[in-house]
Design an enzyme around this catalytic site. Structure first.
Site, short mmCIF file in Angstrom:
data_model
loop_
_atom_site.label_atom_id
_atom_site.label_comp_id
_atom_site.label_asym_id
_atom_site.label_seq_id
_atom_site.Cartn_x
_atom_site.Cartn_y
_atom_site.Cartn_z
CD GLU A 65 -2.33 1.37 2.74
OE1 GLU A 65 -2.23 0.70 3.84
OE2 GLU A 65 -3.11 1.96 2.87
CG HIS A 66 1.28 3.86 3.01
ND1 HIS A 66 0.26 4.67 2.78
CD2 HIS A 66 0.04 2.97 3.88
CE1 HIS A 66 -0.48 4.36 3.43
NE2 HIS A 66 -0.37 3.46 3.93
P1 NAD Z 1 -13.89 0.13 11.62
O1 NAD Z 1 -14.55 1.07 11.83
O2 NAD Z 1 -13.68 -0.36 10.33
O3 NAD Z 1 -13.92 -1.24 12.68
C1 NAD Z 1 -15.09 -0.46 14.07
C2 NAD Z 1 -16.27 -1.66 13.80
O4 NAD Z 1 -15.99 -2.91 13.42
C3 NAD Z 1 -17.28 -1.14 15.24
O5 NAD Z 1 -17.51 0.00 14.83
C4 NAD Z 1 -18.59 -2.70 15.05
O6 NAD Z 1 -19.16 -1.77 14.58
C5 NAD Z 1 -17.01 -3.32 14.39
N1 NAD Z 1 -16.85 -4.55 15.51
C6 NAD Z 1 -15.99 -4.66 16.14
N2 NAD Z 1 -15.65 -5.66 16.81
C7 NAD Z 1 -17.02 -6.65 16.30
C8 NAD Z 1 -17.74 -8.14 16.32
N3 NAD Z 1 -16.55 -8.43 17.13
N4 NAD Z 1 -17.74 -8.59 15.00
C9 NAD Z 1 -18.90 -7.49 14.05
N5 NAD Z 1 -18.31 -6.36 14.27
C10 NAD Z 1 -17.43 -6.11 15.38
O7 NAD Z 1 -12.42 0.76 12.66
P2 NAD Z 1 -10.54 -0.26 12.82
O8 NAD Z 1 -11.27 -1.18 13.53
O9 NAD Z 1 -9.80 1.14 13.48
O10 NAD Z 1 -10.02 -0.87 11.02
C11 NAD Z 1 -9.68 0.36 10.64
C12 NAD Z 1 -9.17 -0.93 9.59
O11 NAD Z 1 -8.68 0.22 9.08
C13 NAD Z 1 -7.16 -1.20 10.32
O12 NAD Z 1 -7.28 -2.13 9.35
C14 NAD Z 1 -6.81 -0.24 9.14
O13 NAD Z 1 -5.65 -0.43 9.34
C15 NAD Z 1 -6.70 0.77 8.31
N6 NAD Z 1 -7.13 1.42 7.34
C16 NAD Z 1 -6.38 1.59 6.37
C17 NAD Z 1 -6.51 2.66 5.52
C18 NAD Z 1 -6.07 2.49 3.84
O14 NAD Z 1 -5.53 3.12 3.15
N7 NAD Z 1 -6.04 1.33 3.22
C19 NAD Z 1 -6.77 3.93 6.22
C20 NAD Z 1 -7.23 3.70 7.41
C21 NAD Z 1 -7.44 3.24 7.85
#
Ligand code: NAD
Length: 433
Positions: free
Chosen positions: A331-332
């Protein structure tokens, strides 16, 4: 004692390569069954399911309102410091300037032979739903990275979904950023349930034509399961980065940059690829020192990444380092070599490529201009960063004069006959008579 994976590319076994190259995307199969159930609930029970899933996963009140109100937008501004508001405005200006440069001509026609005009009409997608994650941090930056290209493209309806906190409220910086970007429709729902709501629609969330935005494995699993229901956009999963460096690199800067993407979560990947084992040793030592000073949960995330999907790969040459980076299709990618522009010429696969020690991932993630939502999981082999192009589709446009029709017809009749499509040929022959 912190463990940092160390591999020698020549002696790495196929199991080690497979683990690193498949990264955490593979874990999605573990959550598929529970995500299928979430999708079913949302499809059958709409808002009722959203409220109960919000309560279950995000501990929200059961009677919360799903849509962010005007009052909440106004309050958000008063909750932020002037410094944060200024930083958001600065970054949004740069990101908007870059994305404006991507706008295509609304209509492009060329006369490819006398009287035959052909071209494309660029048409914004009618409605898009943007997923802004929240689980492991606030992401106002994701909000503007996704909203700016959609708004710049001219999408009629841009809506955002993002997980609420335990009080049923949304991060104020996200709301402020949304206002600056011209986005007013935000729903307080996250995870797989938010994706299902955007794909099928509920009483309060109208379905959209296309999704965009990264998320946890639940979000990614939902998108994979719903790909035939809605355009799920770019495959953006857990963050991943490679620093490609040679002996000229400053180990402190390499170590600092390597830890940037690792702090997203234990499922991220962060690799140093170098043919200089001294640099590898120094970076290993510095990462351990820097990591000891990190607050939780970032410390655990970086430690997990360094013994999980991250670490250091030592190669035999700069060319081999570039080859490994191309295979990984990260990705980066950051290049800290003596001649970064020369190294750039060796790179074929990467979501973004940052050149030199003064271009760390941080500035690209927030404010340099290009989009920080990038293809993960090896998809940089065929996908590009989110851009204005993601929110525009093209219709082919053709106009022919009678003379041009007469010129083209015999060739088309010949090919239609060959393929056995009588009506195609007749439409031309009978028209002439
Ligand atoms: P998220 O908002 O994607 O996930 C949180 C949500 O997941 C919660 O609101 C809940 O509803 C759900 N959840 C939590 N536990 C659960 C369970 N047991 N079963 C079902 N649903 C459940 O936020 P996050 O967890 O911070 O993930 C963000 C992801 O995005 C990270 O992996 C990060 O690396 C990635 N990311 C990627 C980029 C990119 O450009 N590719 C940029 C920023 C972040």
């Amino acid at each position: 004692m912190m463990k940092i994976n160390r591999y020698n590319w020549k002696t790495m076994n196929s199991k080690e390569k497979e683990t690193l190259f498949s990264r955490s995307e593979i874990d999605i199969k573990d959550v598929q069954e529970s995500v299928k159930d979430i999708i079913k609930q949302v499809r059958e029970k709409g808002d009722t399911a959203l409220l109960s899933l919000n309560h279950k996963f995000d501990k929200t009140p059961l009677d919360m309102k799903l849509r962010v109100s005007e009052q909440e937008f106004d309050q958000a501004e008063s909750l932020l410091s002037e410094e944060v508001k200024k930083a958001l405005q600065y970054s949004i200006d740069n990101v908007r300037r870059f994305h404006s440069s991507q706008l295509p001509e609304a209509m492009k026609m060329v006369e490819i032979q006398p009287g035959l005009l052909v071209g494309e009409k660029a048409i914004p997608i009618d409605s898009v739903g943007l997923y802004v994650p929240r689980g492991r941090g606030f992401f106002p930056s994701m909000l503007y990275m996704l909203s700016i290209p959609a708004v710049t493209a001219g999408v009629r309806r841009v809506c955002v979904v993002t997980p609420p906190d335990e009080n049923g409220t949304v991060d104020p910086a996200c709301l402020y950023a949304a206002k600056l970007c011209g986005v007013h429709e935000i729903y307080k729902v996250g995870g797989a349930q938010a994706i299902a709501a955007l794909a099928y629609g509920t009483e309060s969330i109208e379905k959209v034509e296309k999704l965009s935005g990264p998320g946890s494995m639940y979000v990614t699993a939902a998108k994979r399961l719903l790909y035939d229901q809605v355009d799920v956009g770019l495959p953006a999963g857990p963050s991943e980065s490679i620093v490609l460096a040679d002996g000229s690199a400053n180990p402190q800067k390499v170590a600092l940059d390597l830890m940037i993407e690792a702090e997203h979560g234990s499922d991220s990947a962060a690799l140093l690829i170098t043919h200089d084992s001294n640099l590898a040793d120094n970076c290993e030592r510095i990462i351990k020192e820097l990591c000891a000073e990190l607050p939780e949960p970032r410390k655990t995330f970086v430690e997990d990444v360094m013994k999980g999907y991250g670490g250091i790969i030592v190669t035999d040459s700069l060319e081999e380092s570039a080859e490994v980076a191309n295979l990984f299709a990260t990705e980066h990618l950051q290049i800290q070599t003596k001649e970064p522009f020369h190294t750039l010429s060796l790179i074929k696969n990467a979501g973004e490529i940052l050149l030199g020690e003064n271009t760390p991932f941080s500035i690209a993630n927030y404010a340099a201009g290009p989009n920080a939502v990038l293809p993960t999981g090896g998809n940089a082999k065929t996908w590009s960063a989110v851009s204005v192009r993601d929110f525009i589709k093209y219709s082919s446009v053709i106009f022919s004069t009678e003379a041009a029709l007469n010129e083209i017809s015999p060739h088309v009749e010949c090919l239609a006959d060959y393929e056995g499509f009588t009506t195609h040929g007749d439409a031309l022959k009978k028209r002439r008579k």
